[in-house]
Enzyme design. Structure first.
Site, PDB file in Angstrom:
ATOM      1  N   LYS A 130      29.162  36.980  31.329  1.00 57.30           N
ATOM      2  CA  LYS A 130      30.533  36.547  31.832  1.00 57.30           C
ATOM      3  C   LYS A 130      31.306  37.298  33.014  1.00 57.30           C
ATOM      4  CE  LYS A 130      34.447  38.352  29.855  1.00 57.30           C
ATOM      5  NZ  LYS A 130      35.476  38.960  30.786  1.00 57.30           N
ATOM      6  N   ASN A 131      31.007  38.478  33.155  1.00 57.33           N
ATOM      7  CA  ASN A 131      31.754  39.071  34.396  1.00 57.33           C
ATOM      8  C   ASN A 131      30.781  38.607  35.751  1.00 57.33           C
ATOM      9  OD1 ASN A 131      33.672  40.100  32.800  1.00 57.33           O
ATOM     10  ND2 ASN A 131      32.949  42.068  32.617  1.00 57.33           N
ATOM     11  N   CYS A 145      47.715  43.929  31.529  1.00 55.68           N
ATOM     12  CA  CYS A 145      47.154  43.288  30.388  1.00 55.68           C
ATOM     13  C   CYS A 145      46.935  43.882  29.321  1.00 55.68           C
ATOM     14  CB  CYS A 145      45.854  42.648  31.148  1.00 55.68           C
ATOM     15  SG  CYS A 145      44.470  43.731  31.020  1.00 55.68           S
ATOM     16  N   ARG A 151      46.581  46.769  35.689  1.00 62.18           N
ATOM     17  CA  ARG A 151      45.573  46.505  36.447  1.00 62.18           C
ATOM     18  C   ARG A 151      46.072  46.215  37.581  1.00 62.18           C
ATOM     19  NH1 ARG A 151      41.661  44.179  32.386  1.00 62.18           N
ATOM     20  NH2 ARG A 151      40.250  43.956  33.984  1.00 62.18           N
ATOM     21  N   PRO A 152      46.233  47.193  38.546  1.00 67.80           N
ATOM     22  CA  PRO A 152      46.606  46.880  40.017  1.00 67.80           C
ATOM     23  C   PRO A 152      45.481  46.236  40.957  1.00 67.80           C
ATOM     24  CG  PRO A 152      46.116  49.179  39.386  1.00 67.80           C
ATOM     25  CD  PRO A 152      46.105  48.606  38.294  1.00 67.80           C
ATOM     26  N   ASP A 189      33.824  48.918  28.528  1.00 72.63           N
ATOM     27  CA  ASP A 189      33.917  47.557  27.926  1.00 72.63           C
ATOM     28  C   ASP A 189      33.013  47.696  26.433  1.00 72.63           C
ATOM     29  OD1 ASP A 189      35.452  46.461  29.628  1.00 72.63           O
ATOM     30  OD2 ASP A 189      33.899  44.902  30.450  1.00 72.63           O
ATOM     31  N   ARG A 206      37.139  34.818  24.439  1.00 70.72           N
ATOM     32  CA  ARG A 206      37.248  34.690  25.842  1.00 70.72           C
ATOM     33  C   ARG A 206      35.927  35.078  26.417  1.00 70.72           C
ATOM     34  NH1 ARG A 206      41.054  38.979  28.124  1.00 70.72           N
ATOM     35  NH2 ARG A 206      39.280  38.674  29.391  1.00 70.72           N
TER      36      ARG A 206
HETATM   37  C1  UD1 Z   1      36.000  44.771  35.643  1.00 73.07           C
HETATM   38  C2  UD1 Z   1      35.514  43.998  34.292  1.00 73.07           C
HETATM   39  C3  UD1 Z   1      36.127  44.560  33.099  1.00 73.07           C
HETATM   40  C4  UD1 Z   1      35.685  46.247  33.064  1.00 73.07           C
HETATM   41  C5  UD1 Z   1      36.215  46.792  34.306  1.00 73.07           C
HETATM   42  C6  UD1 Z   1      35.527  48.297  34.285  1.00 73.07           C
HETATM   43  C7  UD1 Z   1      35.591  41.898  35.398  1.00 73.07           C
HETATM   44  C8  UD1 Z   1      35.881  40.524  35.351  1.00 73.07           C
HETATM   45  N1  UD1 Z   1      36.015  42.691  34.492  1.00 73.07           N
HETATM   46  O1  UD1 Z   1      37.502  44.848  35.586  1.00 73.07           O
HETATM   47  O2  UD1 Z   1      35.655  43.974  31.937  1.00 73.07           O
HETATM   48  O3  UD1 Z   1      36.378  46.808  32.083  1.00 73.07           O
HETATM   49  O4  UD1 Z   1      35.482  46.035  35.481  1.00 73.07           O
HETATM   50  O5  UD1 Z   1      34.067  48.343  34.219  1.00 73.07           O
HETATM   51  O6  UD1 Z   1      34.480  42.083  35.967  1.00 73.07           O
HETATM   52  N2  UD1 Z   1      41.934  49.965  40.011  1.00 73.07           N
HETATM   53  C9  UD1 Z   1      43.101  50.143  41.173  1.00 73.07           C
HETATM   54  N3  UD1 Z   1      43.333  49.584  42.137  1.00 73.07           N
HETATM   55  C10 UD1 Z   1      42.592  48.293  42.422  1.00 73.07           C
HETATM   56  C11 UD1 Z   1      41.560  47.834  41.199  1.00 73.07           C
HETATM   57  C12 UD1 Z   1      41.221  48.831  40.385  1.00 73.07           C
HETATM   58  O7  UD1 Z   1      43.437  51.355  40.911  1.00 73.07           O
HETATM   59  O8  UD1 Z   1      42.722  47.671  43.154  1.00 73.07           O
HETATM   60  C13 UD1 Z   1      41.611  50.999  39.058  1.00 73.07           C
HETATM   61  C14 UD1 Z   1      41.954  50.192  37.609  1.00 73.07           C
HETATM   62  O9  UD1 Z   1      43.070  50.475  37.368  1.00 73.07           O
HETATM   63  C15 UD1 Z   1      40.710  50.872  36.885  1.00 73.07           C
HETATM   64  C16 UD1 Z   1      39.825  51.093  37.484  1.00 73.07           C
HETATM   65  O10 UD1 Z   1      40.147  51.180  38.898  1.00 73.07           O
HETATM   66  O11 UD1 Z   1      41.487  52.129  36.272  1.00 73.07           O
HETATM   67  C17 UD1 Z   1      38.423  50.220  37.446  1.00 73.07           C
HETATM   68  O12 UD1 Z   1      39.035  48.780  37.460  1.00 73.07           O
HETATM   69  P1  UD1 Z   1      37.881  47.778  37.930  1.00 73.07           P
HETATM   70  O13 UD1 Z   1      36.507  48.277  38.058  1.00 73.07           O
HETATM   71  O14 UD1 Z   1      38.657  47.107  39.200  1.00 73.07           O
HETATM   72  O15 UD1 Z   1      38.385  46.723  36.699  1.00 73.07           O
HETATM   73  P2  UD1 Z   1      38.096  45.056  37.085  1.00 73.07           P
HETATM   74  O16 UD1 Z   1      37.202  44.794  38.333  1.00 73.07           O
HETATM   75  O17 UD1 Z   1      39.560  44.665  36.836  1.00 73.07           O
END
Ligand code: UD1
Length: 430
Positions: free
Chosen positions: A22-23, A117, A122-123, A305, A397
């Site tokens: 999915k991701n 969420c 989720r910034p 995950d 989902r």
């Molecule tokens: C993706 C996955 C999700 C998985 C996560 C971590 C998808 C669609 N979703 O989510 O299933 O749980 O990776 O493996 O692929 N962060 C910041 N600033 C940002 C972005 C992220 O501080 O701009 C922080 C987040 O709060 C978190 C960490 O970075 O603590 C990792 O998040 P991230 O890898 O970005 O997760 P997603 O891409 O949202």
């Protein structure tokens, strides 16, 4: 509202086919709009998140033709609007990938800012930082992100935190920027590599995906391609833990064992047998499992995950385990539900202390989010008696035919819509 009703106690046994990731598919579908030529994408999972993203893309003018349940042809030559509706972002956060794709191709994008969420804040500050470094002006107004640029240019970007989303989003925009971009401290997840491979198959020039430095030479135009999405490592891991928790024997097919190494290592540590084949993994649990400690980390560490799935399994293991969640702050909500099934669990900050019990008992529980929901289903399959899981819309989902696949392994699980259906199940399986 749909629910799962489950009678636990059967060790799961047999073979299960894993669907596309999915991701990875979310990133690939968004990236596919970057060419005006027609793209064929195969091995898409038929799950709600993917179908919502396809709807979001159709709403801005992408022509989507479903070839089969798992394949689509897409043509994005007629995108009339670079503005995505809040309705879609609300239902699926990953539609933020459309920012990177639209900005790369059209040098502008208007996408609602996703909120928090269920698993925590989720910034997307790192995504925005990357777009700005490529020369885009990014503004947040009225709940929307407005990104635009005269030209995007290459840049040297250092990500403060390892982020899957930021890595993929910046990589997409940079692949159509003028010049050379280096992204450091990148996420190394298999789906980052899959999106990079897909972009390269359309003519992008991306090197280093899968390491922590990605180098991108921007190109002006992408062309048509045919691409098959990688198997879903999280779905695979979920079935591996279903084998462990129910003391079963499952051959998990259509996987890339390399992507499952952190999961396999933990299963071995707690006493399972894990056998790897070219594109399958067999997990056998023939005795009561033992405790362990685990901390979630970016790939190749143990995935966040997969945290709830190991959490419910450890609730039945001998001894005390410590599970530390280091990626998202709110991923232990399922522990309260698990306690209602008789688990001995205590959460302190980002740590859960789990003392294994001999047995869990069925209860009415509620899925707090996608992966925790799947984990509660595993707990129910291992528990004595009947469990009803509410809010399974979260599970839908990301898991294709979850109940059907579990039934093929001997699980007594049904999707129900009413108390009458629940009673029928109880009479039959009581
Ligand atoms: C993706 C996955 C999700 C998985 C996560 C971590 C998808 C669609 N979703 O989510 O299933 O749980 O990776 O493996 O692929 N962060 C910041 N600033 C940002 C972005 C992220 O501080 O701009 C922080 C987040 O709060 C978190 C960490 O970075 O603590 C990792 O998040 P991230 O890898 O970005 O997760 P997603 O891409 O949202």
């Amino acid at each position: 509202m749909e629910q799962y009703i489950i009678r636990g106690g059967n060790p799961l046994a047999g073979e299960v086919e894993i669907s596309g990731a999915k991701n990875a598919a979310l990133g690939i579908l968004a990236a596919a709009i970057m060419t005006d030529e027609t793209v064929l994408i195969e091995n898409l999972p038929d799950v709600r998140d993917i179908n919502v993203l396809l709807e979001a893309m159709e709403s801005i003018g992408v022509k989507v033709e479903r070839i089969t349940r798992h394949a689509v042809m897409m043509n994005s030559a007629q995108i009339g609007d670079v503005s995505v509706d809040y309705e879609y972002i609300k239902r699926i956060r990953a539609s933020y990938y459309l920012i990177g794709a639209l900005l790369g191709k059209y040098k502008k994008a208007v996408v609602p800012l996703p909120g928090g969420c269920n698993i925590g804040s989720r910034p997307i500050d790192l995504h925005i930082k990357g777009f700005k470094a490529l020369g885009a002006k990014v503004e947040i107004r009225n709940g929307f992100i407005f990104a635009n640029a005269e030209h995007l240019h290459g840049s040297h970007i250092f990500l403060d935190t390892v982020s899957v989303g930021a890595t993929i989003n910046i990589m997409m925009a940079a692949s159509m920027a003028e010049g050379y971009t280096i992204i450091e401290n990148c996420a190394r997840e298999p789906h980052v590599v899959d999106v990079a491979n897909f972009l390269n198959s359309m003519g992008a020039n991306i090197k280093g995906a899968g390491t922590d430095v990605i180098r991108i030479r921007g190109v002006q135009k992408f062309h048509k391609t045919e691409y098959s999405v990688i198997p879903d490592q999280i779905e695979a891991g979920t079935f591996m833990f279903a084998a462990a928790a129910t003391r079963g024997d499952i051959m998990v097919k259509n996987v890339i064992p390399k992507h499952l190494e952190a999961t396999s290592a933990k299963l071995l540590e707690i006493g399972c047998e894990v056998e790897e084949f070219d594109n399958a993994v067999r997990v056998v649990a023939s005795k009561r499992l033992c405790s362990t400690n685990v901390k979630t980390l970016p790939y190749p560490g143990y995935p966040t995950d997969m945290q709830p799935q190991i959490g419910v399994t450890l609730a039945l293991a001998k001894g005390t385990s410590i599970v530390t969640e280091s990626i998202f702050e709110n991923r232990f909500k399922y522990m309260d539900e698990l306690a209602r099934m008789g688990a001995d669990v205590r959460v302190e900050g980002n740590t859960a202390i789990i003392t294994g019990v001999e047995r869990l008992t069925g209860a009415r529980v509620s899925a707090p989010d996608l992966r925790a929901g799947a984990a509660l289903v595993i707990a129910a399959l291992a528990a004595d008696g009947i469990t009803v899981v509410d809010d399974i819309v979260y599970i839908q989902r990301g898991y294709e035919c979850f109940d059907e696949k579990l039934r093929s392994l001997g699980a007594e699980i049904e999707m129900i819509n009413s108390e009458k259906e629940a009673q029928k199940f109880r009479l039959r399986c009581g």
